[in-house]
Design a protein around this motif. Structure first.
Motif, mmCIF file in Angstrom:
data_model
loop_
_atom_site.group_PDB
_atom_site.id
_atom_site.type_symbol
_atom_site.label_atom_id
_atom_site.label_comp_id
_atom_site.label_asym_id
_atom_site.label_seq_id
_atom_site.Cartn_x
_atom_site.Cartn_y
_atom_site.Cartn_z
ATOM 1 N N VAL A 170 0.837 -1.208 0.000
ATOM 2 C CA VAL A 170 0.000 0.000 0.000
ATOM 3 C C VAL A 170 0.872 1.258 0.000
ATOM 4 C CG1 VAL A 170 -1.622 1.336 1.395
ATOM 5 C CG2 VAL A 170 -2.013 -1.093 1.034
ATOM 6 N N GLU A 171 1.927 1.266 0.813
ATOM 7 C CA GLU A 171 2.807 2.441 0.862
ATOM 8 C C GLU A 171 3.622 2.589 -0.411
ATOM 9 O OE1 GLU A 171 5.066 1.867 4.394
ATOM 10 O OE2 GLU A 171 3.524 2.742 5.708
ATOM 11 N N ALA A 172 3.759 1.486 -1.179
ATOM 12 C CA ALA A 172 4.472 1.575 -2.456
ATOM 13 C C ALA A 172 3.584 2.105 -3.570
ATOM 14 C CB ALA A 172 5.015 0.202 -2.839
ATOM 15 N N GLY A 173 2.291 2.273 -3.319
ATOM 16 C CA GLY A 173 1.412 2.882 -4.311
ATOM 17 C C GLY A 173 0.283 2.000 -4.793
ATOM 18 N N LEU A 174 0.200 0.743 -4.368
ATOM 19 C CA LEU A 174 -0.891 -0.130 -4.785
ATOM 20 C C LEU A 174 -2.148 0.174 -3.983
ATOM 21 C CD1 LEU A 174 0.870 -3.609 -5.125
ATOM 22 C CD2 LEU A 174 0.119 -2.121 -6.973
ATOM 23 N N ASN A 175 -3.296 -0.092 -4.587
ATOM 24 C CA ASN A 175 -4.534 -0.003 -3.813
ATOM 25 C C ASN A 175 -4.682 -1.266 -2.967
ATOM 26 O OD1 ASN A 175 -5.210 -1.948 -5.664
ATOM 27 N ND2 ASN A 175 -6.771 -0.745 -6.698
ATOM 28 N N LEU A 176 -5.750 -1.324 -2.170
ATOM 29 C CA LEU A 176 -5.893 -2.441 -1.234
ATOM 30 C C LEU A 176 -6.089 -3.766 -1.962
ATOM 31 C CD1 LEU A 176 -6.031 -3.332 1.684
ATOM 32 C CD2 LEU A 176 -8.482 -2.827 1.691
ATOM 33 N N ASN A 177 -6.848 -3.752 -3.056
ATOM 34 C CA ASN A 177 -7.043 -4.999 -3.806
ATOM 35 C C ASN A 177 -5.726 -5.516 -4.369
ATOM 36 O OD1 ASN A 177 -9.733 -4.912 -3.277
ATOM 37 N ND2 ASN A 177 -10.371 -4.284 -5.316
ATOM 38 N N GLY A 178 -4.921 -4.615 -4.913
ATOM 39 C CA GLY A 178 -3.614 -5.036 -5.420
ATOM 40 C C GLY A 178 -2.705 -5.538 -4.315
ATOM 41 N N ALA A 179 -2.775 -4.897 -3.137
ATOM 42 C CA ALA A 179 -1.963 -5.340 -2.005
ATOM 43 C C ALA A 179 -2.408 -6.727 -1.532
ATOM 44 C CB ALA A 179 -2.066 -4.335 -0.865
ATOM 45 N N LEU A 180 -3.713 -6.962 -1.517
ATOM 46 C CA LEU A 180 -4.197 -8.286 -1.136
ATOM 47 C C LEU A 180 -3.767 -9.347 -2.147
ATOM 48 C CD1 LEU A 180 -7.817 -7.441 0.120
ATOM 49 C CD2 LEU A 180 -5.803 -7.960 1.499
ATOM 50 N N GLN A 181 -3.782 -8.994 -3.435
ATOM 51 C CA GLN A 181 -3.331 -9.941 -4.452
ATOM 52 C C GLN A 181 -1.852 -10.270 -4.278
ATOM 53 O OE1 GLN A 181 -4.328 -8.238 -8.236
ATOM 54 N NE2 GLN A 181 -6.536 -8.539 -7.973
ATOM 55 N N GLN A 182 -1.053 -9.281 -3.940
ATOM 56 C CA GLN A 182 0.368 -9.540 -3.700
ATOM 57 C C GLN A 182 0.569 -10.392 -2.443
ATOM 58 O OE1 GLN A 182 3.054 -8.811 -5.615
ATOM 59 N NE2 GLN A 182 1.523 -8.174 -7.134
ATOM 60 N N ALA A 183 -0.251 -10.160 -1.421
ATOM 61 C CA ALA A 183 -0.154 -10.972 -0.208
ATOM 62 C C ALA A 183 -0.519 -12.419 -0.491
ATOM 63 C CB ALA A 183 -1.054 -10.391 0.878
ATOM 64 N N VAL A 184 -1.517 -12.624 -1.355
ATOM 65 C CA VAL A 184 -1.896 -13.983 -1.719
ATOM 66 C C VAL A 184 -0.809 -14.645 -2.561
ATOM 67 C CG1 VAL A 184 -3.537 -15.331 -3.094
ATOM 68 C CG2 VAL A 184 -4.369 -13.556 -1.536
ATOM 69 N N ALA A 185 -0.198 -13.877 -3.462
ATOM 70 C CA ALA A 185 0.814 -14.445 -4.355
ATOM 71 C C ALA A 185 2.149 -14.671 -3.648
ATOM 72 C CB ALA A 185 1.015 -13.522 -5.563
ATOM 73 N N LYS A 186 2.542 -13.763 -2.753
ATOM 74 C CA LYS A 186 3.868 -13.823 -2.141
ATOM 75 C C LYS A 186 3.843 -14.271 -0.686
ATOM 76 C CE LYS A 186 5.525 -11.932 -5.903
ATOM 77 N NZ LYS A 186 6.300 -12.741 -6.880
ATOM 78 N N GLY A 187 2.675 -14.305 -0.069
ATOM 79 C CA GLY A 187 2.603 -14.653 1.336
ATOM 80 C C GLY A 187 2.788 -16.141 1.588
ATOM 81 N N PRO A 188 2.984 -16.518 2.861
ATOM 82 C CA PRO A 188 3.178 -17.935 3.199
ATOM 83 C C PRO A 188 1.880 -18.718 3.020
ATOM 84 C CG PRO A 188 3.022 -16.622 5.192
ATOM 85 C CD PRO A 188 3.057 -15.652 4.051
ATOM 86 N N ALA A 189 2.025 -19.967 2.622
ATOM 87 C CA ALA A 189 0.853 -20.835 2.471
ATOM 88 C C ALA A 189 0.232 -21.105 3.830
ATOM 89 C CB ALA A 189 1.255 -22.141 1.797
ATOM 90 N N GLY A 190 -1.077 -21.089 3.862
ATOM 91 C CA GLY A 190 -1.755 -21.323 5.124
ATOM 92 C C GLY A 190 -3.182 -20.825 5.078
ATOM 93 N N PRO A 191 -3.872 -20.871 6.199
ATOM 94 C CA PRO A 191 -5.284 -20.474 6.226
ATOM 95 C C PRO A 191 -5.509 -18.999 5.944
ATOM 96 C CG PRO A 191 -4.478 -20.882 8.451
ATOM 97 C CD PRO A 191 -3.421 -21.363 7.522
ATOM 98 N N LEU A 192 -4.571 -18.126 6.334
ATOM 99 C CA LEU A 192 -4.762 -16.697 6.092
ATOM 100 C C LEU A 192 -4.722 -16.392 4.602
ATOM 101 C CD1 LEU A 192 -5.205 -13.930 7.265
ATOM 102 C CD2 LEU A 192 -2.732 -13.691 7.574
#
Length: 301
Positions: A170-192
């Motif tokens: 978000v601080e890099a300039g993405l909106n919340l939907n884009g930030a959530l997509q990056q969290a899903v793509a780059k985040g750790p596998a798991g329930p979150l």
């Protein structure tokens, strides 16, 4: 001679008749069971998740029992089981009737195993079968509760890192939907990650982002998630920048994780007290007392 042979012949005929009736009943029961299994409709799991391994091992009898259990479930009971399935992350894999049927199937398997053991050891079969059924049912619910607790612990453990990732995006300039997509793509596998993916899926399906986040908080039923969703929605409604809000939420979640770790460390000695008294102390006293007892016996005391 004739009078002694006639009763014996009558008894034999009676036993044969009873055996024939028992065989016919067993055959009829087997035919009915086979027909009901054949009549079990095929399950379309195109849009469903795969059942967990513990349930998949007994999936066929579970489906068969669920077909009979489903009409008996009340609306309140169905909703209660569905809520528990959401907490365990199984609402897209198992229906409420299948969850209840799986407990019955595991209980039946436990009863069968206990009956076989009782027959081999010449124990009361009925009592052992009932004990095995109760033990199997408790094992099924214990597995389900352990899965729910483990999922909740892993979700809360991953939450600070995922929040930091979303904040960075978000601080890099993405909106919340884009930030959530990056969290899903780059985040750790798991329930979150799975839950955030469902949020994005709900948004793509036409729901508003606020409604998708509220559904996310309702599925998890966790105060930390509810606080995060409330802060995001309030910040968007007031036109505030999401970066500082998300950073503050991440710091708070990290502090809460540290507090939970401290609490678990303080509870560890208390939890170890019962195994220590029940298992370790008796073995220690036995090892220390055996040489002393042998010396007393050698002295004739």
């Amino acid at each position: 001679m004739n009078t002694s042979i006639v009763p014996a012949t009558a008894d034999t005929a009676t036993l044969v008749l009873v055996a024939l009736l028992a065989g016919a009943s067993a055959a009829s029961l087997a035919v009915l069971l086979a027909r009901s299994l054949i009549a079990l409709p095929a399950e379309d799991r195109t849009w469903l998740d795969r059942p967990p391994r513990f349930m998949h091992a007994l999936w066929w009898p579970t489906r068969w029992i669920a077909q009979a259990v489903d009409p008996l479930l009340s609306a309140r009971g169905r909703e209660h089981l569905m809520t528990r399935l959401r907490l365990a992350g199984l609402d897209f894999a198992v229906s409420p009737a299948q969850l209840l049927a799986h407990r019955i199937a595991v209980g039946g398997l436990g009863a069968l195993f206990a009956a076989l053991v009782a027959n081999a050891w010449q124990l009361p079969i009925l009592a052992c079968a009932l004990t095995g059924a109760l033990g199997g049912s408790l094992l099924a619910w214990s597995w389900f509760n352990d899965r729910t607790r483990a999922r909740r612990r892993l979700l809360l453990k991953q939450l600070p890192f995922v929040l930091d990732l979303i904040t960075l995006c978000v601080e890099a300039g993405l909106n919340l939907n884009g930030a959530l997509q990056q969290a899903v793509a780059k985040g750790p596998a798991g329930p979150l990650r799975d839950e955030l993916q469902r949020v994005l899926r709900d948004v793509r399906a036409g729901q508003s982002r606020a409604e998708a986040l509220r559904r996310f908080a309702a599925r998890i039923d966790e105060p930390a998630i509810a606080s995060l969703v409330s802060a995001i929605i309030q910040a968007e409604n007031m036109g505030m920048s999401l970066g500082p809000v998300l950073r503050a939420q991440g710091e708070q979640r990290r502090s809460e994780r540290f507090s939970r770790a401290e609490k678990a460390a303080m509870e560890a000695p208390v939890k170890m007290l019962l195994p220590l008294i029940a298992f370790i102390f008796p073995c220690t006293f036995l090892v220390l007392g055996f040489p002393i007892a042998m010396k007393f016996l050698a002295m004739g005391l």
